[in-house]
Design an enzyme around this catalytic site. Structure first.
Site, short mmCIF file in Angstrom:
data_model
loop_
_atom_site.label_atom_id
_atom_site.label_comp_id
_atom_site.label_asym_id
_atom_site.label_seq_id
_atom_site.Cartn_x
_atom_site.Cartn_y
_atom_site.Cartn_z
CD GLU A 66 3.03 75.20 65.40
OE1 GLU A 66 2.47 74.58 64.46
OE2 GLU A 66 2.50 76.19 65.94
CD GLU A 73 -2.18 70.86 61.74
OE1 GLU A 73 -1.25 70.87 60.90
OE2 GLU A 73 -2.76 71.89 62.11
#
Length: 130
Positions: A66, A73
């Site tokens: 994560e 991102e």
């Protein structure tokens, strides 16, 4: 001493990355809650140490991916603010890695928690049989 100072700065930056991700990413917040529940269940069910290590490894894998997903991102958004198919592929692949780890962690959870939960359920004799 200079090396220790650099090392300490590196640790602070890493901790800031974890805190930022935990504060800003809904999925990381979900992973944190799931980890707390899994650790509480481990304590409640008195999971053996080797099984607890499997639970901790699954948690670490999901959290790590994560964090990597968040980093990817951010970089993609910085380099490609407009929509681009390759940006989408990068983001989707990173999210897919988290999904694979999360599915794996569910499997670990079933394998580790299933038998002791079943034993507790049978021990409770919920249906009054016997």
């Amino acid at each position: 001493m200079n090396e220790w100072r650099r090392f300490g700065r590196s640790l602070r930056c890493a901790a800031q990355g974890v805190v930022h991700t935990a504060k800003t990413q809904r999925n990381m917040q979900i992973h944190i809650v799931a980890a707390v529940l899994a650790l509480a269940a481990s304590w409640w069910l008195q999971i053996p140490p080797l099984h607890l290590i499997l639970v901790l490894l699954a948690i670490a894998l999901v959290w790590s991916l994560e964090l990597v997903n968040t980093a990817i991102e951010a970089v993609v958004d910085l380099l490609s603010p407009d929509w681009h198919i390759k940006a989408k592929i990068a983001k989707d692949a990173a999210a897919g890695a988290v999904l694979v780890a999360a599915i794996f962690s569910v499997g670990v959870g079933i394998a580790v928690f299933g038998p002791p939960l079943y034993q507790k359920w049978v021990g409770w004799n919920l249906f009054g049989n016997g």
